[in-house]
Motif scaffolding. Structure first.
Motif, short mmCIF file in Angstrom:
data_model
loop_
_atom_site.label_atom_id
_atom_site.label_comp_id
_atom_site.label_asym_id
_atom_site.label_seq_id
_atom_site.Cartn_x
_atom_site.Cartn_y
_atom_site.Cartn_z
N GLU A 104 -1.86 14.05 10.85
CA GLU A 104 -1.62 12.60 10.85
C GLU A 104 -1.13 12.09 9.50
O GLU A 104 -0.51 11.04 9.41
CB GLU A 104 -2.88 11.85 11.25
CG GLU A 104 -3.38 12.16 12.65
CD GLU A 104 -2.40 11.73 13.72
OE1 GLU A 104 -1.82 10.64 13.58
OE2 GLU A 104 -2.21 12.48 14.69
N ARG A 105 -1.41 12.83 8.43
CA ARG A 105 -1.07 12.36 7.08
C ARG A 105 0.09 13.13 6.45
O ARG A 105 0.35 13.00 5.26
CB ARG A 105 -2.30 12.44 6.19
CG ARG A 105 -3.37 11.43 6.60
CD ARG A 105 -4.60 11.41 5.69
NE ARG A 105 -4.34 11.72 4.32
CZ ARG A 105 -5.01 12.66 3.62
NH1 ARG A 105 -5.97 13.34 4.17
NH2 ARG A 105 -4.72 12.88 2.36
N ILE A 106 0.82 13.92 7.22
CA ILE A 106 1.99 14.63 6.68
C ILE A 106 3.05 13.60 6.33
O ILE A 106 3.31 12.67 7.09
CB ILE A 106 2.54 15.65 7.70
CG1 ILE A 106 1.53 16.79 7.88
CG2 ILE A 106 3.89 16.21 7.24
CD1 ILE A 106 1.91 17.80 8.94
N SER A 107 3.66 13.75 5.15
CA SER A 107 4.71 12.81 4.71
C SER A 107 5.91 13.60 4.19
O SER A 107 5.78 14.77 3.81
CB SER A 107 4.17 11.87 3.63
OG SER A 107 3.75 12.61 2.50
N ALA A 108 7.07 12.95 4.17
CA ALA A 108 8.29 13.62 3.73
C ALA A 108 9.18 12.66 2.96
O ALA A 108 9.16 11.45 3.19
CB ALA A 108 9.04 14.18 4.93
N SER A 109 9.97 13.22 2.03
CA SER A 109 10.96 12.45 1.29
C SER A 109 12.18 13.35 1.05
O SER A 109 12.07 14.56 1.04
CB SER A 109 10.39 11.94 -0.03
OG SER A 109 10.06 13.03 -0.87
N TYR A 110 13.33 12.71 0.86
CA TYR A 110 14.59 13.44 0.62
C TYR A 110 15.23 12.86 -0.62
O TYR A 110 15.52 11.66 -0.67
CB TYR A 110 15.51 13.30 1.84
CG TYR A 110 16.82 14.02 1.71
CD1 TYR A 110 16.88 15.41 1.73
CD2 TYR A 110 18.01 13.32 1.59
CE1 TYR A 110 18.09 16.09 1.65
CE2 TYR A 110 19.23 13.98 1.50
CZ TYR A 110 19.26 15.36 1.53
OH TYR A 110 20.46 16.02 1.43
#
Length: 147
Positions: A104-110
């Motif tokens: 539920e807390r997985i996050s991503a950025s590019y």
């Protein structure tokens, strides 16, 4: 984190035996990535230079993390290619997640062509110190005298 993908290994082996290359002039070969653990989370960094950020998809389903991205080739009408080494098409990478991941807390950025995915450990999977009760404190100590 589990990285074993038997189907990918089988495809690679078959392509090698049949003399086929793992990518063509215009098709992606792979999505290079690093995966490491820092304190209470994992960090996945995948190289995706030239990919449109809107085409990137990070998905978690039944313990599998899937990364998908697409890079479009320049129009080929009227173009005479001298060299074509930059791959275009769809990139896809899958990882099996372990039991102790907080999906539920997985996050991503590019940023600057690198996709960074933060994969936190679940609270129950974090290491913790267990206090040991001692019975040598003053209240529990008694002196026995002989009569």
């Amino acid at each position: 984190m589990l990285r074993f993908d038997p189907f990918r290994d089988l495809d690679t082996l078959t392509a090698g035996m049949l003399g086929a290359s793992s990518g063509s002039d215009r098709a992606p070969r792979f999505m290079p990535m690093d995966l490491y653990k820092v304190d209470d989370h994992y960090v996945l960094s995948a190289d995706l230079p030239g990919v449109d950020p809107g085409s990137i998809d990070v998905d978690v389903d039944r313990g599998t993390l899937t990364l998908t991205a697409h890079r479009t080739a320049p129009g080929s009408e009227g173009v005479q290619w001298i060299s074509s080494e930059r791959f275009a098409g769809t990139y896809r990478r899958q990882l099996s997640l372990g039991e102790g991941i907080d999906t539920e807390r997985i996050s991503a950025s590019y940023d600057n062509g690198v996709l960074s995915v933060t994969i936190p450990l679940a609270e129950r999977a974090k290491p913790r110190r267990i206090e040991i009760a001692r019975s040598d404190d003053a209240e529990s100590r008694r002196t026995i005298e002989a009569s």
